[in-house]
Scaffold this motif. Sequence first.
Motif, short mmCIF file in Angstrom:
data_model
loop_
_atom_site.label_atom_id
_atom_site.label_comp_id
_atom_site.label_asym_id
_atom_site.label_seq_id
_atom_site.Cartn_x
_atom_site.Cartn_y
_atom_site.Cartn_z
N ASP A 169 3.90 -4.20 -2.73
CA ASP A 169 3.36 -5.39 -3.41
C ASP A 169 2.21 -5.06 -4.34
O ASP A 169 1.97 -5.75 -5.32
N LYS A 170 1.50 -3.98 -4.05
CA LYS A 170 0.30 -3.65 -4.80
C LYS A 170 0.54 -2.58 -5.86
O LYS A 170 -0.32 -2.34 -6.71
N HIS A 171 1.67 -1.92 -5.80
CA HIS A 171 1.91 -0.77 -6.68
C HIS A 171 3.29 -0.88 -7.33
O HIS A 171 4.27 -1.18 -6.66
N GLY A 172 3.34 -0.60 -8.63
CA GLY A 172 4.62 -0.72 -9.33
C GLY A 172 5.34 0.59 -9.55
O GLY A 172 6.52 0.60 -9.89
N ILE A 173 4.63 1.71 -9.33
CA ILE A 173 5.19 3.02 -9.64
C ILE A 173 5.38 3.84 -8.36
O ILE A 173 4.47 3.92 -7.53
N CYS A 179 0.27 3.93 -8.40
CA CYS A 179 1.49 4.51 -7.84
C CYS A 179 1.37 4.80 -6.36
O CYS A 179 0.28 4.88 -5.79
N VAL A 180 2.53 4.95 -5.74
CA VAL A 180 2.64 5.45 -4.38
C VAL A 180 3.40 6.77 -4.47
O VAL A 180 4.46 6.84 -5.09
N ILE A 181 2.86 7.81 -3.88
CA ILE A 181 3.46 9.14 -3.95
C ILE A 181 3.98 9.53 -2.58
O ILE A 181 3.25 9.45 -1.58
N LEU A 182 5.24 9.95 -2.51
CA LEU A 182 5.83 10.45 -1.28
C LEU A 182 6.09 11.94 -1.47
O LEU A 182 6.71 12.35 -2.45
N VAL A 183 5.62 12.75 -0.53
CA VAL A 183 5.68 14.21 -0.66
C VAL A 183 6.44 14.82 0.50
O VAL A 183 6.06 14.64 1.67
N ALA A 191 -4.28 6.10 -6.01
CA ALA A 191 -2.90 6.10 -5.52
C ALA A 191 -2.83 6.19 -4.00
O ALA A 191 -3.71 6.76 -3.35
N VAL A 192 -1.77 5.64 -3.44
CA VAL A 192 -1.42 5.85 -2.04
C VAL A 192 -0.55 7.10 -1.98
O VAL A 192 0.40 7.24 -2.75
N ILE A 193 -0.88 8.02 -1.08
CA ILE A 193 -0.16 9.29 -0.99
C ILE A 193 0.31 9.48 0.44
O ILE A 193 -0.50 9.48 1.37
N ILE A 194 1.60 9.65 0.61
CA ILE A 194 2.19 9.88 1.94
C ILE A 194 2.80 11.28 1.94
O ILE A 194 3.73 11.56 1.20
N ILE A 195 2.26 12.15 2.77
CA ILE A 195 2.69 13.55 2.79
C ILE A 195 3.31 13.90 4.13
O ILE A 195 2.68 13.74 5.18
N GLU A 196 4.55 14.40 4.10
CA GLU A 196 5.14 14.94 5.32
C GLU A 196 4.53 16.30 5.58
O GLU A 196 4.49 17.16 4.69
#
Length: 289
Positions: free
Chosen positions: A103-107, A179-183, A204-209
């Motif tokens: 809802d808060k990020h478009g990218i 953006c939200v980044i998935l790693v 940015a929100v960053i989610i790292i495995e």
Amino acid sequence: MKRLVKSYLKKLRGEGLGRSVTALARWSLCSIIPQDWIYKVMRRRHEFLSIKLDRQLDSTVKYGQFKGLKFSAESSWSLEDRAGMLLGLYEKEVLEELQQSSDKHGIFVDLGAADGYYGVGVLVSDMFRTAYCFEATEAGQNAIKTNARLNGVSDRIVVKGIATKDFHKEFPPADIQSCVILVDIEGGEFGLFDEETFRAFSGAVIIIEIHDFLVDEGKAKVQRLLDAAAHTHRYKKIVTGSRDLSGFPEVADYIDYDRWLICSERRRQLPSWIRFDPLAPAHDGTLTP
């Protein structure tokens, strides 16, 4: 040895010759079969179940956040994961985190995009407006483009190669802060993300495995990752939780072994991610928790 003999004789008296001999044979067989061979058999069974469910559901996700996502016949990633994806179970914790952030990020930025499960999925579900997919292999890049066309989102996705240290320069500055980044790059996260990178993506929100088990001094590298983000992001750790298959009629008549095998993601250890959220800007322009 004496204890085993006593245990067998007790079983013999209680269950008779036929059952006790069968139990002894089963125990002996499991003791001498190499573990790797057992895993290979399990993977083949897992793949069989994925193919079966894929045909049953016409290669279309039926449940979860990515409901309606269609898969092409072209796949650059493990086919065993397909069953869990179709039921919305695969990395369910990550799906929930993305949904909370949409809802808060478009990218959406996907590092290690494989065949586009996430990159295409977030567009089909309208979680995000645009997706940038970084994938090192040509086969993966082609699969992402194919899946994007199949799902009618080609005009909203950008497919790129391997992410280098200054990958933040590859898209508009405005997108960096929204953006939200998935790693998911198999240990490469420790070399790619440092204090400079976190500062570049301070909004940015960053989610790292986390793949600390794949690199030397993994635990120390995780701590250095947390330290690098400390000035711009707060963090929380995420681990794989429970799965409930009772709501899926498609697998209601499966034997328990098969149902739970569908849930397996074949990890070496309990999967974990770290989610980094931007610190709130203070009135003087600095960042505060």
